[in-house]
Design a protein around this motif. Sequence first.
Motif, PDB file in Angstrom:
ATOM      1  N   PHE A 189      30.446 -42.438  -4.932  1.00  0.00           N
ATOM      2  CA  PHE A 189      29.555 -43.466  -5.484  1.00  0.00           C
ATOM      3  C   PHE A 189      28.095 -43.009  -5.346  1.00  0.00           C
ATOM      4  CE2 PHE A 189      33.247 -46.069  -4.120  1.00  0.00           C
ATOM      5  CZ  PHE A 189      33.556 -46.662  -5.334  1.00  0.00           C
ATOM      6  N   GLY A 237      24.307 -46.367  -1.427  1.00  0.00           N
ATOM      7  CA  GLY A 237      25.366 -47.378  -1.275  1.00  0.00           C
ATOM      8  C   GLY A 237      26.123 -47.175   0.023  1.00  0.00           C
ATOM      9  N   ALA A 290      30.710 -51.960  -8.373  1.00  0.00           N
ATOM     10  CA  ALA A 290      30.557 -50.499  -8.382  1.00  0.00           C
ATOM     11  C   ALA A 290      31.532 -49.875  -9.379  1.00  0.00           C
ATOM     12  CB  ALA A 290      30.784 -49.951  -6.982  1.00  0.00           C
ATOM     13  N   SER A 328      36.602 -50.873  -8.042  1.00  0.00           N
ATOM     14  CA  SER A 328      35.842 -50.680  -6.797  1.00  0.00           C
ATOM     15  C   SER A 328      36.050 -51.884  -5.876  1.00  0.00           C
ATOM     16  CB  SER A 328      34.355 -50.519  -7.103  1.00  0.00           C
ATOM     17  OG  SER A 328      33.883 -51.699  -7.721  1.00  0.00           O
ATOM     18  N   TYR A 349      28.203 -50.856 -12.069  1.00  0.00           N
ATOM     19  CA  TYR A 349      27.196 -49.835 -11.718  1.00  0.00           C
ATOM     20  C   TYR A 349      27.952 -48.615 -11.182  1.00  0.00           C
ATOM     21  CZ  TYR A 349      23.703 -53.564 -11.985  1.00  0.00           C
ATOM     22  OH  TYR A 349      22.892 -54.588 -12.416  1.00  0.00           O
ATOM     23  N   LYS A 350      27.198 -47.554 -10.883  1.00  0.00           N
ATOM     24  CA  LYS A 350      27.850 -46.353 -10.349  1.00  0.00           C
ATOM     25  C   LYS A 350      27.989 -46.409  -8.825  1.00  0.00           C
ATOM     26  CE  LYS A 350      27.280 -43.355 -14.228  1.00  0.00           C
ATOM     27  NZ  LYS A 350      28.330 -44.078 -14.925  1.00  0.00           N
ATOM     28  N   GLY A 351      27.705 -47.574  -8.288  1.00  0.00           N
ATOM     29  CA  GLY A 351      27.800 -47.779  -6.850  1.00  0.00           C
ATOM     30  C   GLY A 351      27.030 -49.045  -6.521  1.00  0.00           C
ATOM     31  N   THR A 352      27.236 -49.575  -5.313  1.00  0.00           N
ATOM     32  CA  THR A 352      26.532 -50.812  -4.993  1.00  0.00           C
ATOM     33  C   THR A 352      25.114 -50.552  -4.483  1.00  0.00           C
ATOM     34  OG1 THR A 352      27.906 -50.835  -3.013  1.00  0.00           O
ATOM     35  CG2 THR A 352      28.424 -52.437  -4.705  1.00  0.00           C
ATOM     36  N   ASP A 376      29.914 -58.187  -1.663  1.00  0.00           N
ATOM     37  CA  ASP A 376      29.505 -56.827  -1.307  1.00  0.00           C
ATOM     38  C   ASP A 376      29.943 -56.441   0.098  1.00  0.00           C
ATOM     39  OD1 ASP A 376      28.171 -54.422  -1.621  1.00  0.00           O
ATOM     40  OD2 ASP A 376      26.207 -55.238  -1.081  1.00  0.00           O
TER      41      ASP A 376
END
Length: 323
Positions: free
Chosen positions: A35, A39, A155, A159, A181-184, A201
């Motif tokens: 990720f 994050g 994510a 995820s 998203y590509k990560g949190t 989260d």
Amino acid sequence: MKPLILFVSLIAALATTTASAQTYPSRPITMVVPFAAGGPVDVVARILAVPMGKSLGQTVVVDNTVGAGGSIGVGRVARAAPDGYTVSIGHWSTHVVNGAVYALNYDLLKDLEPVAMIGGNSMLIVSKAALPATNLGELVAWVRANQAKVNVGTAGPGSGTHVSGVYFQNAIGAKLQFIPYKGTGPAMQDLIGGQIDLIVDQMSNSLPQVRSGKIRAYAITAKTRSPAAPDIPTVDEAGLPGFHMGIWYGTWVPRGTPKEAVARLNSAIVESLADANARKRLADLGLEIVPRAQQTQEALGAHHKTEIEKWWPMIKAAGIKVD
Ligand code: MLT
């Protein structure tokens, strides 16, 4: 091949194996984070990389290979040379859930060798600071009333944040919009900026922002409050009884990695998890380290298999898939 030449080749091969086992590691090791930087997986990897590097006598380089709910980064390790120089760090969603959600071109159990279980954390139900709700009951009422326009950051499909978000919408009987998203790490930036409304989260990602007042926390998805955030009520206390979710972390290498290298990596992780500075930083983020007896290859292998058997039917039944 003539007998003498065969004998000499065998001795040479044996000498190389012994030498590489003795000299491992002789160059930097890459730890693949699936990720984005900033994050929760990235943070755990960077906290451990320093003491691991000291223990191994080599730099541990954190490399973010992102996309598809972490499945691209894990795939990179599954297909890497099994030489002990590429390590996968990930968790419940990357190494369990993704197998039920994606058509992976690798096998999470057969292509990866367990190294060590690390620990885990619960989820926090958090919102942007400007949201009018001040407790979980008000949040659920607000979400139900506004569900057509409520944006929940994740994510990516499969995820931890996506699965938890879907379970949350199911638990409260709403239909929400999930923004991948590509990560949190990047999702959190947009929550702080108010572009999205909520994230279910990982606590380790949200807690620093909750403490600084940039976002609001409503409940922790654990049976008991966390010592890192004693003021945040549990879901049972706050009005969503039984909504318990947690994410456990582990490390793997490609299947076929020499057992001496796996054992060396395991001992480096065990030492890192005993390092006072690393322990303090992890605890401050609400991350609990598993007891020493569970920091073994065997414990991770057994837990990984059990979790796949438990979760794949549940994830499929919940209809969690890549849209
Ligand atoms: C991350 O590191 O961005 C997270 O672990 C993603 C997730 O929610 O699974």
